[in-house]
Design a protein around this motif. Structure first.
Motif, PDB file in Angstrom:
ATOM      1  N   UNK A  24     -12.204  19.278  17.444  1.00 29.71           N
ATOM      2  CA  UNK A  24     -13.814  18.667  17.661  1.00 29.71           C
ATOM      3  C   UNK A  24     -14.010  18.984  18.959  1.00 29.71           C
ATOM      4  N   UNK A  25     -13.384  19.035  19.882  1.00 30.96           N
ATOM      5  CA  UNK A  25     -14.058  19.557  21.605  1.00 30.96           C
ATOM      6  C   UNK A  25     -14.593  20.645  21.418  1.00 30.96           C
ATOM      7  N   UNK A  41      -7.871  18.224  30.661  1.00 32.89           N
ATOM      8  CA  UNK A  41      -8.422  17.107  30.994  1.00 32.89           C
ATOM      9  C   UNK A  41      -9.734  16.821  30.419  1.00 32.89           C
ATOM     10  N   UNK A  42      -9.996  15.880  29.868  1.00 37.63           N
ATOM     11  CA  UNK A  42     -11.254  15.609  29.106  1.00 37.63           C
ATOM     12  C   UNK A  42     -12.491  15.413  29.652  1.00 37.63           C
ATOM     13  N   UNK A  43     -12.522  14.762  30.810  1.00 38.01           N
ATOM     14  CA  UNK A  43     -13.766  14.633  31.729  1.00 38.01           C
ATOM     15  C   UNK A  43     -13.957  16.003  32.750  1.00 38.01           C
ATOM     16  N   UNK A  50     -19.947  10.005  27.850  1.00 39.02           N
ATOM     17  CA  UNK A  50     -19.593   8.835  26.999  1.00 39.02           C
ATOM     18  C   UNK A  50     -20.147   9.239  25.299  1.00 39.02           C
ATOM     19  N   UNK A  51     -21.203   9.985  25.249  1.00 39.47           N
ATOM     20  CA  UNK A  51     -21.761   9.837  23.720  1.00 39.47           C
ATOM     21  C   UNK A  51     -20.752  11.100  23.276  1.00 39.47           C
ATOM     22  N   UNK A  52     -20.295  12.131  23.833  1.00 43.56           N
ATOM     23  CA  UNK A  52     -19.065  13.000  23.359  1.00 43.56           C
ATOM     24  C   UNK A  52     -18.000  12.196  22.951  1.00 43.56           C
ATOM     25  N   UNK A  53     -17.546  10.943  23.901  1.00 40.46           N
ATOM     26  CA  UNK A  53     -16.221  10.413  23.349  1.00 40.46           C
ATOM     27  C   UNK A  53     -16.436   9.913  22.220  1.00 40.46           C
ATOM     28  N   UNK A  54     -17.408   9.125  21.870  1.00 44.38           N
ATOM     29  CA  UNK A  54     -17.776   8.493  20.718  1.00 44.38           C
ATOM     30  C   UNK A  54     -17.697   9.047  19.524  1.00 44.38           C
ATOM     31  N   UNK A  56     -15.905  12.018  19.303  1.00 42.88           N
ATOM     32  CA  UNK A  56     -14.854  12.668  19.363  1.00 42.88           C
ATOM     33  C   UNK A  56     -14.116  11.505  18.522  1.00 42.88           C
ATOM     34  N   UNK A  57     -14.011  10.176  18.940  1.00 43.29           N
ATOM     35  CA  UNK A  57     -13.233   9.230  18.355  1.00 43.29           C
ATOM     36  C   UNK A  57     -13.790   9.066  16.731  1.00 43.29           C
ATOM     37  N   UNK A  58     -14.997   9.057  16.374  1.00 46.63           N
ATOM     38  CA  UNK A  58     -15.476   9.005  14.957  1.00 46.63           C
ATOM     39  C   UNK A  58     -14.650  10.203  14.057  1.00 46.63           C
ATOM     40  N   UNK A  59     -14.700  11.555  14.842  1.00 44.59           N
ATOM     41  CA  UNK A  59     -14.222  12.301  14.279  1.00 44.59           C
ATOM     42  C   UNK A  59     -12.716  12.419  14.036  1.00 44.59           C
TER      43      UNK A  59
END
Length: 102
Positions: A24-25, A41-43, A50-54, A56-59
């Protein structure tokens, strides 16, 4: 906070979570998935926001067929790919316990 790799009984979901997160990333950040590992490291390294995190979580929820209790998600869960995969595993374990009536 350091994450620990789950034992063999839960390693399959952990591995699937790492692969799902990396894929996904790779798509959203336009990088090669092979360059993303458990310790990425994600960030700091991958430039998540924050948008990408959301997204990613949905995926992850869609790919692994589960829903997260986002109130339990803390900053340390978003430090590395492995830390997020541990969170996914913990959520799956809790959901399994709830379904089993534990």
């Amino acid at each position: 906070m350091e994450h620990t790799t789950p034992d063999a009984g839960t390693a399959d979901l952990y591995g699937r979570a790492v692969a799902t997160i990396a894929d996904s990333l790779a798509k959203s950040m336009q990088v090669d998935a092979a360059t993303i590992g458990e310790n990425s490291r994600l960030f700091d390294e991958l430039g998540l926001d924050s948008t990408t995190v959301l997204e990613l979580l949905m995926t992850i929820e869609e790919e692994l067929g589960m829903e997260f209790e986002t109130d339990l998600l803390e900053q340390h869960h978003l430090e590395t790919v492995g830390a997020l995969a541990v969170f996914v595993q913990e959520q799956a374990d809790e959901q399994a316990d709830e379904q089993a009536g534990v």
